[in-house]
Design an enzyme around this catalytic site. Structure first.
Site, short mmCIF file in Angstrom:
data_model
loop_
_atom_site.label_atom_id
_atom_site.label_comp_id
_atom_site.label_asym_id
_atom_site.label_seq_id
_atom_site.Cartn_x
_atom_site.Cartn_y
_atom_site.Cartn_z
N GLU B 60 0.82 -1.21 0.00
CA GLU B 60 0.00 0.00 0.00
C GLU B 60 0.85 1.26 0.00
O GLU B 60 1.94 1.29 0.58
CB GLU B 60 -0.88 0.02 1.26
CG GLU B 60 -1.81 -1.16 1.35
CD GLU B 60 -2.52 -1.23 2.70
OE1 GLU B 60 -3.67 -1.67 2.72
OE2 GLU B 60 -1.92 -0.84 3.73
N ASP B 231 -7.62 -4.99 9.54
CA ASP B 231 -7.22 -3.76 8.87
C ASP B 231 -7.13 -3.87 7.36
O ASP B 231 -6.49 -3.06 6.72
CB ASP B 231 -5.90 -3.25 9.43
CG ASP B 231 -4.76 -4.22 9.20
OD1 ASP B 231 -5.03 -5.31 8.66
OD2 ASP B 231 -3.63 -3.90 9.55
#
Lengths: 347, 347
Positions: B60, B231
């Site tokens: 990410e 998450d």
């Protein structure tokens, strides 16, 4: 090298690498990497770049992945920087293993972006320019100009460049730098003069605005236009009428429609994707009288190809240094213990 | 330091910095930076993180900007990495000037992310946990556990942690590392046992799946749940029924609805944004019998705050090294000339 150490290519080492191999060879080889990656276009995870705009510029992240490797580039664009003695564009990039998420290369990309941008332009022209075009007009003689000239020489057989810039000192700089390159270089006093006899027209200017570097009456039939400078919203170089007369080729339509010259056109105006020309799925130049236009904005896969190229070169060349960037506890679940052990060692 | 040189904080230097100041002080100060930034939430350019998923993990990029500085973090999440002796999460980050686009800090963020995640958790609990809660259950005793325990000690006055992990060696590691911290540490044989008398329940497990670390009957009223491990899409820790009984607090709803525990709920299920609790625009805990839940996923502004903190520390502390990352030609329009001059110098 252990997995927690990331090879880093500094600006100094990038220059050494490029000088060792020679810029023309590097751009020719990067173009081959880009072409190989464009030919497997559908295997890439693609997304328009993630841009953060301000009044004076833009900072962008450009990620992509082929499922085996992940790459991204950080790049800014700040046209006003040159007035402050800074680069308009600076960049760095990273390559990582998809399987582990661990970085395997960190590198400067200011120089590498200049090389890959020029390699991409010449690669597009190899597929699109009129046969036998050996003269190129270079409008805009800034930081990208010499790279463009040398890439077109190496990849497309261009032998003569005709330079023009609003600022004559930029033209003088470019002309001086290309002396000894083997290119015939002509400095011109206007864009019109630069375009005399040119089968390829490269525009590469940097103002962040809707500029009109070329107007319709300046462009004859049968040329290839390589429009490099218009590359973000509100920044274009060509008059809309030229676009309407051209067969337009782009990298990645969702990004180019926002950032390229075609932001001036309807969102459904037909464009051809370059990767399809390379695989043979789409036609490139179909008529010698046609105007072909590469509406270049720069896409993440090109950076990925360039990163992959540098990574491969480092297998045999020494131009990197080890960077202690990834924490490496003996037990990966014991990150805090790594701190404690460092403390014990220091005591 | 000249503008083309970027200060780099290696893993080694980050450990030195943290040990020099002490982890509890660092987390307390990072929490203060996060709170200051959350209180000016609306001045940030916000976007959900840009994720590249594969079968085994995710990579990410998390960018944000406050208009003066721009920051981003690269972070991976690969739960299977630990089996290969690698970190589940590694990270690095960068801070840049918006005005020029020039980077001003590059740093490891594996350790820094652990610190800021724990600082964020404790900061949220400071606003949400029941008054006088001094006992915390820690379910999941991996790489993040000690940081959580120490942050809650420093920021929330927690004095007793009760540890549980499916893997008893993880609990033993955590207990050993916390010896001498001043915390009372109890190792437990089940999640239920860990939760006995705990006013705060922290879940921090790493499996990439829809797990149910806590079921509804395990959770009494009046507690604060700090759910750290769930998450990313497909990765949760709490049974849906707990969520339905809880007042839910989140960082940035567009991201949490995709990645957090609330991916199990309707997209319009009411949640409260933490920054509004901090500014006073929204209510935190309104009843001692209420279950408050911080559905933590980690947001770019927290990394920005942590980067800003490290950048400020480097004004007086020596824990960085200069990195030759930005090309710096004498004339910014003369990038190619820089290559030529390097060549002349080497000849």
């Amino acid at each position: 090298m252990s997995l927690n150490i990331v090879p880093f290519v500094s600006v100094d080492n990038m220059m050494k690498l490029v000088l060792h191999l020679g810029p023309e060879r590097v751009m020719t080889e990067i173009a081959a990497y880009i072409e190989a990656d464009f030919k497997r276009w559908e295997s890439f995870d693609k997304t328009p770049r993630v841009a953060s705009h301000s009044d004076v510029g833009v900072i962008e992240l450009m990620p992509t992945s082929d499922g085996e490797m992940y790459g991204f580039k950080y790049v800014n664009g700040h046209p006003k920087n040159t007035k402050e003695g800074l680069q308009t564009v600076t960049a760095f990039g990273l390559l990582a293993e998809v399987d582990t998420g661990y970085p395997i290369l960190l590198t400067e990309m200011t120089i590498l972006t200049a090389l890959r941008t020029a390699a991409m332009s010449a690669l597009a022209a190899k597929h699109l320019a009129p046969k036998g075009a050996t003269t190129m007009a270079m409008i805009g003689n800034g930081a990208q100009a010499e790279f463009q000239a040398l890439a077109f020489k190496a990849i497309c057989g261009v032998s003569h460049v005709r330079l023009y810039d609003l600022d004559p000192t930029a033209t003088a700089k470019c002309s001086r730098n290309l002396a000894g390159s083997g290119l015939q270089v002509t400095s011109c006093k206007s864009a019109e003069e630069a375009m005399e006899g040119a089968g390829i027209i490269t525009t590469c200017t940097a103002d962040k605005q809707l500029a009109t570097i070329l107007t319709d009456n300046m462009v004859g039939s049968g040329v290839h236009i390589n429009a490099v400078g218009g590359d973000c919203p509100g920044k274009t170089e060509l008059h809309k009428d030229i676009l309407l007369r051209s067969q337009i080729f782009v990298e990645y339509p969702p990004q180019t429609r926002i950032e390229g010259e075609i932001q001036q056109l309807d969102p459904d105006h037909p464009v051809t994707e370059l990767w399809q020309v390379m695989t043979g799925a789409a036609t490139g130049r179909s008529d010698p009288r046609q105007i072909t236009l590469f509406d270049s904005v720069g896409f993440a896969i090109e950076d990925f190809s360039a990163l992959r190229y540098i990574h491969d070169q480092l297998e045999t060349l020494p131009y990197s240094e080890p960077l202690d960037m990834i924490a490496d506890p003996d037990d990966p679940r014991d990150l805090y213990g790594m701190l404690l052990r460092a403390q014990a060692k220091a005591a």
